[in-house]
Enzyme design. Structure first.
Site, PDB file in Angstrom:
ATOM      1  CG  ASP B 183      -1.949   1.052   1.224  1.00 18.62           C
ATOM      2  OD1 ASP B 183      -3.026   0.803   0.649  1.00 18.62           O
ATOM      3  OD2 ASP B 183      -1.681   2.149   1.762  1.00 18.62           O
ATOM      4  CG  HIS B 196      -7.536  13.218  -8.107  1.00 15.37           C
ATOM      5  ND1 HIS B 196      -8.176  14.301  -7.504  1.00 15.37           N
ATOM      6  CD2 HIS B 196      -7.717  12.162  -7.272  1.00 15.37           C
ATOM      7  CE1 HIS B 196      -8.722  13.894  -6.381  1.00 15.37           C
ATOM      8  NE2 HIS B 196      -8.464  12.608  -6.209  1.00 15.37           N
ATOM      9  CG  ASP B 200      -4.821   8.901 -12.225  1.00 17.13           C
ATOM     10  OD1 ASP B 200      -5.131   8.379 -11.132  1.00 17.13           O
ATOM     11  OD2 ASP B 200      -5.657   9.309 -13.055  1.00 17.13           O
ATOM     12  CD  GLU B 226      -4.617   4.351  -1.228  1.00 20.01           C
ATOM     13  OE1 GLU B 226      -5.575   4.285  -2.032  1.00 20.01           O
ATOM     14  OE2 GLU B 226      -4.705   4.829  -0.084  1.00 20.01           O
TER      15      GLU B 226
END
Lengths: 136, 327
Positions: B183, B196, B200, B226
């Site tokens: 994670d 964002h 990405d 994620e």
């Protein structure tokens, strides 16, 4: 259409009856037109093919009958039936059909007689075809 | 159209060939059923015009053989029969013929039947093409449905199917797999800070780095936002931990700026567990263990790998349980 081939009168007519035409004028006419549209002497080719083929089939039939081979009778009669029907020789084609259906039932009892009639009719067909070619 | 003529009588062949050519079609001829069968397979005719009674093979058998083919191409079949034996037409149609014609052949009739034949063969070819397209599309969709578009990794659906296979292999063949949940640390803050689009990009870069750190035979999936899941076949937890540690350091070495993270760069935490025949626990249980280990890695300061170390000492387990109960 050449004058020697008259319009066929009823399919019930016996091939031996004198008024029965040997060749079907409509079918001969059809073959002539088909030949013209494909630029070939179709009728001439068919007659030439038939002349040798038919005699071979008669020989096959004779041999098959002598051997009592119903299957071979069936096959030869079927071929001759198709060939004669193509040239509008209905009497001959009908005789072949009868021989063929008897052979299909393995009944060769009257096959000799039929073969005689068949040969006589074939002779007429040969003559009629000869005249068809000779006629302009 | 390309038309195969089957007749053992030469005069019949000549008549039919002439009639077919007069209509502008291409044709080739054979004289018996066996040759016809070979010609159908090698010559790919659109239409077969066949005499019913042939040496070697019956019309019925030829019909059945042609209809029994699985190649997908449709062969339109017209039987030739005489008026005296028109019942053969019925037999032929039942055996799979599309139509019949009477002998002696009337070229006008042939023209009519070949129009129908052209229509039907066209429809069949369209159907075959659409079927092929659908099949290909389906393969594509199956792949798309199992892929995460952003990272190019397998998604949850692909993982679910993989797990079903893994469970079977563990039960049947005694295989074992170590499984890691990886994670990205403080990813929400990363998105808040850099947007964002940058989020990405980071996800994609981390995914590629994780993928690059796997060995052949290992697999990796995008498990959630994620979160990634790695499967290492035939590796115990210590072996898996080595692999995950390589991943962790790899991500750190990418040096993607992340101001809100301790080191100032993007890092990952990971929890490791194992699916093995000895324990016979379901996959869900193994995932829960990996998730707990991951939670512990986060608790212990992030950018580290923790394992669901088994067998676990009782004291350790109690401590862990206590730790987990903290809201």
């Amino acid at each position: 259409v050449t004058p020697i081939v008259r319009t066929h009168v009823g399919s019930a007519a016996r091939p031996t009856e004198p008024f029965r035409p040997v060749l079907d004028a409509e079918i001969i006419g059809r073959l002539e037109r088909l030949g013209e549209s494909t630029n070939q002497d179709l009728l001439g080719q068919l007659i030439a093919l038939f002349r040798t083929d038919a005699d071979t089939r008669i020989d096959d039939l004779r041999r098959a009958l002598a051997e009592g081979d119903a299957g071979a009778v069936l096959s030869a009669a079927h071929s001759l039936r198709g060939a004669s029907a193509n040239l509008g020789a209905r009497g001959l084609s009908d005789l072949c059909a009868r021989l063929e259906s008897d052979a299909a039932l393995s009944d060769l009892s009257t096959a000799d007689l039929m073969l005689d009639a068949l040969e006589a009719e074939l002779l007429q067909v040969h003559n009629a075809l000869q005249q068809t070619v000779v006629m302009p | 159209m390309r038309i195969l003529i089957v007749d053992d009588d030469a005069t019949s062949r000549l008549v039919v060939e002439s009639a077919v050519r007069a209509l502008g079609h291409e044709c080739f001829s054979v004289t018996d059923g066996e040759q016809a069968w070979d010609a159908v397979q090698s010559g790919h005719p659109d239409v077969v015009l066949s005499d019913w009674l042939m040496p070697g093979m019956s019309g019925v058998e030829l019909c059945q053989r042609i209809r029994g083919r699985t190649s997908g191409e449709y062969t339109y079949l017209i039987m030739l029969t005489s008026q005296a034996t028109v019942e053969q037409a019925l037999e032929g149609m039942r055996a799979g013929a599309d139509d019949y014609l009477l002998k002696p052949l009337n070229p006008d009739d042939l023209a009519v039947r070949l129009i129908a034949a052209a229509r039907v063969t066209y429809l069949h070819s369209q159907l075959a093409r659409q079927r092929t397209e659908l099949k290909e599309l389906n393969v594509e969709l199956v792949a798309i449905a199992r892929h995460d578009q952003l990272t190019g990794l397998g998604n949850r659906l692909a993982l679910q199917e993989e797990f079903e296979k893994l469970e079977a292999r563990v039960t049947r063949y005694g295989h074992r797999y170590s499984i890691a949940l990886v994670d990205i640390d403080h990813f929400k803050s990363f998105n808040d800070c850099y947007g964002h689009q940058a989020g990405d990009n980071a996800l994609r870069d981390v995914a590629h780095q994780l993928k690059a750190a796997t060995r052949k035979g290992d697999s990796i999936y995008r498990y959630g936002g994620e979160e990634f899941l790695c499967i290492f076949p035939e590796r115990s937890i210590p072996g898996g931990a080595v692999a995950v540690e390589r991943m962790r350091s790899g991500v750190q070495a990418l040096a993607i700026s992340h101001a809100a993270n301790d080191l100032g760069v993007v890092t990952v935490s990971a929890g490791l567990s194992m699916l093995d025949p000895g324990a016979t626990r379901p996959v869900n249980e193994v995932l829960r263990e990996a998730d707990e280990a991951l939670y512990r890695a986060k608790e212990l300061g992030r950018n580290r790998v923790e394992s669901a170390a088994r067998p676990v000492g009782l004291d350790e387990l109690c401590t862990l349980d206590e730790g987990l109960k903290v809201p």
